[in-house]
Design an enzyme around this catalytic site. Structure first.
Site, PDB file in Angstrom:
ATOM      1  N   TYR A   1       0.821  -1.122   0.164  1.00 54.56           N
ATOM      2  CA  TYR A   1      -0.172  -0.078  -0.012  1.00 54.56           C
ATOM      3  C   TYR A   1       0.672   1.124   0.095  1.00 54.56           C
ATOM      4  CZ  TYR A   1       0.917   0.274   4.984  1.00 54.56           C
ATOM      5  OH  TYR A   1       1.675   0.240   6.149  1.00 54.56           O
TER       6      TYR A   1
ATOM      7  N   PHE B   1       2.172   9.639   4.238  1.00 54.12           N
ATOM      8  CA  PHE B   1       2.269   9.348   5.593  1.00 54.12           C
ATOM      9  C   PHE B   1       2.731   7.809   5.758  1.00 54.12           C
ATOM     10  CE2 PHE B   1      -2.118   8.876   4.516  1.00 54.12           C
ATOM     11  CZ  PHE B   1      -2.590   7.525   4.950  1.00 54.12           C
ATOM     12  N   ASP B   2       2.380   6.942   4.924  1.00 50.94           N
ATOM     13  CA  ASP B   2       3.108   5.571   5.280  1.00 50.94           C
ATOM     14  C   ASP B   2       3.026   4.819   4.067  1.00 50.94           C
ATOM     15  OD1 ASP B   2       3.746   3.248   6.673  1.00 50.94           O
ATOM     16  OD2 ASP B   2       1.953   2.867   7.294  1.00 50.94           O
TER      17      ASP B   2
ATOM     18  N   ILE C   1      -8.554   0.150  10.291  1.00 51.38           N
ATOM     19  CA  ILE C   1      -9.451   1.044  10.169  1.00 51.38           C
ATOM     20  C   ILE C   1     -10.727   0.779   9.328  1.00 51.38           C
ATOM     21  CG2 ILE C   1      -7.887   3.035  10.638  1.00 51.38           C
ATOM     22  CD1 ILE C   1      -7.865   3.691   7.777  1.00 51.38           C
TER      23      ILE C   1
ATOM     24  N   PHE D   1      -5.369   5.849  -0.372  1.00 53.21           N
ATOM     25  CA  PHE D   1      -4.521   4.565  -0.521  1.00 53.21           C
ATOM     26  C   PHE D   1      -4.598   3.889  -1.677  1.00 53.21           C
ATOM     27  CE2 PHE D   1      -5.433   4.810   4.227  1.00 53.21           C
ATOM     28  CZ  PHE D   1      -3.991   4.393   4.741  1.00 53.21           C
TER      29      PHE D   1
END
Length: 230
Positions: free
Chosen positions: A149, A159-160, A177, A219
């Protein structure tokens, strides 16, 4: 987070050491030529980095120095408790303002995005766009999945990203989530989908890492493997 800790001078430094650092005279002002100069400059960098991380951009640095010097000289115009209370209140207002901006920007993004070609909006408000159809198993909410991802805010801030780390992630689909739990169940192994997750299906008001509270998240996900629960 304790605001005193957030802006704290390292505990190993005594008041007399800091006072010496603030008042020491140098032959060539502004240049680092001794260990005390290095200490003084390092303190400035540390405080400045805390300002940057906290989003403080309108600070009067002369008054910062005045506050330090007057407090250490027992002439402070605020006692430490009053100063801490003020900083906490200011930072709370700043954080609330960031949340409100993130919420409005996210809502505007999703409203525009839903009319883009290929974007599907579910009953919950989750949006997704299939970029590559899969051919394997579809997970249910109790299965374990392995994915790659790449997560960003709506402005493109990363952010990731397991892609950037070069290491896929494996987790139970009921441990993430709500936007992920719902979204991954629309995919098949081998598929790739972009999810546009509204804040109420992400982290809500809670800020985490680079993600402000009330942020809409994007994402790009590749479903590599599904491990059905036996």
């Amino acid at each position: 987070m304790n605001m005193l800790l957030r802006f704290a001078i390292p505990a190993v430094l005594t008041a007399s050491t800091i006072m010496f650092s603030c008042t020491a005279q140098r032959g060539d002002a502004g240049k680092i030529s001794s260990s005390n100069d290095s200490l003084s400059y390092a303190l400035g960098v540390t405080i400045g980095e805390n300002f940057k991380k906290s989003g403080l951009s309108d600070v009067d640095y002369d008054l910062v120095m005045k506050g330090i010097q007057e407090h250490l000289g027992e002439k402070g115009q605020m006692d430490p408790m009053a100063a801490d209370t003020y900083v906490r209140g200011y930072m709370k207002k700043l954080e609330e303002a960031k949340k409100e901006v993130a919420k409005k920007e996210g809502e505007a993004f999703l409203e525009k995005n839903k009319s883009n070609a290929g974007v599907v909006t579910t009953a919950s408000g989750l949006q997704y766009k299939v970029t590559q159809e899969g051919t394997g198993l579809m997970p249910d909410q109790n299965d374990k999945v392995t994915v790659h991802y790449h997560g960003t805010l709506t402005d493109g801030t990363v952010f990731d990203s397991s892609v950037e780390r070069g290491q896929p992630a494996t987790f139970g689909l009921n441990q993430v989530i709500p936007g992920w739990t719902e979204g991954l169940q629309t995919m098949k192994e081998g598929g790739k989908t972009t999810f546009y997750i509204p804040q109420n299906l992400a982290y809500g008001a809670r800020a985490t890492g680079k993600i402000p509270g009330f942020s809409t998240l994007v994402f790009e996900v590749e479903l590599i493997k599904v491990e059905p629960v036996q």
